[in-house]
Structure formats: structure tokens, C-alpha cells
Design a protein around this motif. Structure first.
Motif, PDB file in Angstrom:
ATOM      1  N   VAL A  55     -90.594  77.955  41.006  1.00 32.09           N
ATOM      2  CA  VAL A  55     -92.021  77.747  40.729  1.00 32.09           C
ATOM      3  C   VAL A  55     -92.673  77.020  41.903  1.00 32.09           C
ATOM      4  CG1 VAL A  55     -93.668  76.594  39.202  1.00 32.09           C
ATOM      5  CG2 VAL A  55     -91.700  77.773  38.243  1.00 32.09           C
ATOM      6  N   ALA A  56     -91.995  76.002  42.420  1.00 31.84           N
ATOM      7  CA  ALA A  56     -92.556  75.235  43.538  1.00 31.84           C
ATOM      8  C   ALA A  56     -92.727  76.113  44.776  1.00 31.84           C
ATOM      9  CB  ALA A  56     -91.658  74.040  43.847  1.00 31.84           C
ATOM     10  N   TYR A  57     -91.747  76.932  45.065  1.00 26.56           N
ATOM     11  CA  TYR A  57     -91.848  77.753  46.272  1.00 26.56           C
ATOM     12  C   TYR A  57     -92.815  78.919  46.100  1.00 26.56           C
ATOM     13  CZ  TYR A  57     -88.180  74.940  48.269  1.00 26.56           C
ATOM     14  OH  TYR A  57     -87.460  73.892  48.765  1.00 26.56           O
ATOM     15  N   VAL A  58     -92.998  79.413  44.889  1.00 28.52           N
ATOM     16  CA  VAL A  58     -94.046  80.418  44.645  1.00 28.52           C
ATOM     17  C   VAL A  58     -95.415  79.796  44.903  1.00 28.52           C
ATOM     18  CG1 VAL A  58     -95.210  81.692  42.795  1.00 28.52           C
ATOM     19  CG2 VAL A  58     -92.771  81.936  43.119  1.00 28.52           C
ATOM     20  N   ILE A  81    -104.942  82.257  40.748  1.00 30.27           N
ATOM     21  CA  ILE A  81    -104.499  82.129  39.359  1.00 30.27           C
ATOM     22  C   ILE A  81    -103.002  81.851  39.299  1.00 30.27           C
ATOM     23  CG2 ILE A  81    -104.157  83.440  37.214  1.00 30.27           C
ATOM     24  CD1 ILE A  81    -106.880  84.761  37.802  1.00 30.27           C
ATOM     25  N   ILE A  82    -102.226  82.567  40.096  1.00 32.52           N
ATOM     26  CA  ILE A  82    -100.776  82.324  40.131  1.00 32.52           C
ATOM     27  C   ILE A  82    -100.490  80.900  40.571  1.00 32.52           C
ATOM     28  CG2 ILE A  82     -98.631  82.971  41.296  1.00 32.52           C
ATOM     29  CD1 ILE A  82     -99.732  85.847  41.374  1.00 32.52           C
ATOM     30  N   GLU A  83    -101.227  80.424  41.577  1.00 33.62           N
ATOM     31  CA  GLU A  83    -100.998  79.062  42.058  1.00 33.62           C
ATOM     32  C   GLU A  83    -101.379  78.026  41.001  1.00 33.62           C
ATOM     33  OE1 GLU A  83    -102.043  76.203  45.835  1.00 33.62           O
ATOM     34  OE2 GLU A  83    -103.432  77.808  45.298  1.00 33.62           O
ATOM     35  N   ILE A  84    -102.465  78.241  40.289  1.00 34.79           N
ATOM     36  CA  ILE A  84    -102.875  77.288  39.259  1.00 34.79           C
ATOM     37  C   ILE A  84    -101.874  77.268  38.107  1.00 34.79           C
ATOM     38  CG2 ILE A  84    -104.655  76.842  37.522  1.00 34.79           C
ATOM     39  CD1 ILE A  84    -106.707  77.649  39.661  1.00 34.79           C
ATOM     40  N   VAL A  85    -101.329  78.417  37.748  1.00 30.92           N
ATOM     41  CA  VAL A  85    -100.295  78.452  36.708  1.00 30.92           C
ATOM     42  C   VAL A  85     -99.049  77.693  37.174  1.00 30.92           C
ATOM     43  CG1 VAL A  85     -98.706  79.991  35.481  1.00 30.92           C
ATOM     44  CG2 VAL A  85    -101.129  80.549  35.605  1.00 30.92           C
ATOM     45  N   LEU A  87     -99.006  75.268  39.381  1.00 26.76           N
ATOM     46  CA  LEU A  87     -99.358  73.849  39.386  1.00 26.76           C
ATOM     47  C   LEU A  87     -99.346  73.263  37.983  1.00 26.76           C
ATOM     48  CD1 LEU A  87    -102.241  73.794  42.017  1.00 26.76           C
ATOM     49  CD2 LEU A  87    -100.045  72.632  42.200  1.00 26.76           C
ATOM     50  N   ALA A  88     -99.802  74.037  37.003  1.00 26.52           N
ATOM     51  CA  ALA A  88     -99.766  73.563  35.615  1.00 26.52           C
ATOM     52  C   ALA A  88     -98.325  73.350  35.163  1.00 26.52           C
ATOM     53  CB  ALA A  88    -100.477  74.555  34.704  1.00 26.52           C
ATOM     54  N   HIS A  89     -97.442  74.259  35.535  1.00 26.92           N
ATOM     55  CA  HIS A  89     -96.029  74.102  35.178  1.00 26.92           C
ATOM     56  C   HIS A  89     -95.434  72.874  35.864  1.00 26.92           C
ATOM     57  CE1 HIS A  89     -91.687  74.775  35.516  1.00 26.92           C
ATOM     58  NE2 HIS A  89     -91.814  75.304  34.308  1.00 26.92           N
ATOM     59  N   MET A  90     -95.737  72.686  37.131  1.00 31.04           N
ATOM     60  CA  MET A  90     -95.212  71.521  37.848  1.00 31.04           C
ATOM     61  C   MET A  90     -95.777  70.225  37.259  1.00 31.04           C
ATOM     62  SD  MET A  90     -95.351  73.053  41.726  1.00 31.04           S
ATOM     63  CE  MET A  90     -95.129  71.492  42.498  1.00 31.04           C
ATOM     64  N   GLY A  91     -97.060  70.225  36.916  1.00 36.18           N
ATOM     65  CA  GLY A  91     -97.669  69.040  36.316  1.00 36.18           C
ATOM     66  C   GLY A  91     -97.050  68.705  34.970  1.00 36.18           C
ATOM     67  N   TRP A  92     -96.806  69.712  34.159  1.00 37.54           N
ATOM     68  CA  TRP A  92     -96.197  69.484  32.849  1.00 37.54           C
ATOM     69  C   TRP A  92     -94.772  68.943  32.998  1.00 37.54           C
ATOM     70  CZ3 TRP A  92     -97.952  68.773  28.234  1.00 37.54           C
ATOM     71  CH2 TRP A  92     -97.089  68.819  27.160  1.00 37.54           C
ATOM     72  N   THR A  93     -94.039  69.474  33.968  1.00 36.83           N
ATOM     73  CA  THR A  93     -92.679  68.994  34.213  1.00 36.83           C
ATOM     74  C   THR A  93     -92.697  67.547  34.702  1.00 36.83           C
ATOM     75  OG1 THR A  93     -92.000  71.242  34.780  1.00 36.83           O
ATOM     76  CG2 THR A  93     -90.546  69.464  35.468  1.00 36.83           C
ATOM     77  N   LEU A  94     -93.605  67.221  35.610  1.00 38.15           N
ATOM     78  CA  LEU A  94     -93.710  65.841  36.096  1.00 38.15           C
ATOM     79  C   LEU A  94     -94.128  64.898  34.981  1.00 38.15           C
ATOM     80  CD1 LEU A  94     -95.381  66.496  39.545  1.00 38.15           C
ATOM     81  CD2 LEU A  94     -93.080  65.616  39.164  1.00 38.15           C
ATOM     82  N   PHE A  95     -95.030  65.342  34.108  1.00 40.66           N
ATOM     83  CA  PHE A  95     -95.426  64.528  32.973  1.00 40.66           C
ATOM     84  C   PHE A  95     -94.235  64.282  32.048  1.00 40.66           C
ATOM     85  CE2 PHE A  95     -97.000  64.156  28.593  1.00 40.66           C
ATOM     86  CZ  PHE A  95     -97.759  63.002  28.734  1.00 40.66           C
TER      87      PHE A  95
END
Length: 103
Positions: A55-58, A81-85, A87-95
């Protein structure tokens, strides 16, 4: 996780939220997203198995495609849109990481 790691996670979460919110308004040739992704890759390599590397490298590839803008407008919208999705996944994981550390 050490105190430095906790602060790095908090900072990266804040930067992730900032980038996800402002990505649609930022100019495509802005360098701040690349600075963010540099920090995200450093975090990914410092703390393995925290973020999904695919996800990070995408997201990094999407940022590079947007930065060196040779795409049509429809393709730019799709890549954003792909990048925002991502980022949302990375943000949720960090949270989730921060939530486990606080509890």
C-alpha cells in the motif's frame, strides 16, 4: 515502541491526514507529498510489519506519477483517488498502532 517511535508515529499520522485532506487542492508539481513519502518509507523501514509495504509503495508510485505530470485529466483523477485510498489505509493503520500503544 520507544518514545521517539511514538512521536514519529504521531507525526506521520498527522502528516497523513493533512496530505489526504489537501491532496485534491495541492498543485501537482508540489514537493511536499514527496517529502511525506520519504518519511513514510523511512518509517516503514525502521518499524517493519507496521504498515503494509504494498500500500505504501503504491501511494509512492501514485505521488511520483502525479508529480511528473504526463497524464491526462481522467488518469490524474484516477491516480489521485488511488492515492487517497492508500493514504486512508495508512492513516487507519497508524491510528490502530497509536491506539494499541495508548491502551
Amino acid at each position: 515502541m520507544s518514545n521517539i517511535g511514538f512521536l514519529f508515529t504521531v507525526g506521520l499520522l498527522g502528516a497523513t491526514v493533512w496530505l489526504a485532506v489537501t491532496r485534491l487542492r495541492l498543485r501537482l508539481d508540489n514537493n511536499w507529498p514527496l517529502v511525506y513519502y520519504f518519511a513514510a518509507v523511512v518509517y516503514l523501514n525502521t518499524y517493519p510489519l507496521t504498515l503494509n509495504p504494498y500500500v505504501a509503495y503504491v501511494a509512492v508510485i501514485c505521488a511520483l506519477l502525479l508529480r511528473f505530470e504526463f497524464l491526462s485529466e481522467r488518469l490524474v483523477a484516477l491516480v489521485r483517488i488511488i492515492e487517497i485510498v492508500a493514504l486512508a489505509h495508512m492513516g487507519w493503520t497508524l491510528f490502530g498502532i497509536l491506539w494499541r500503544e495508548i491502551r
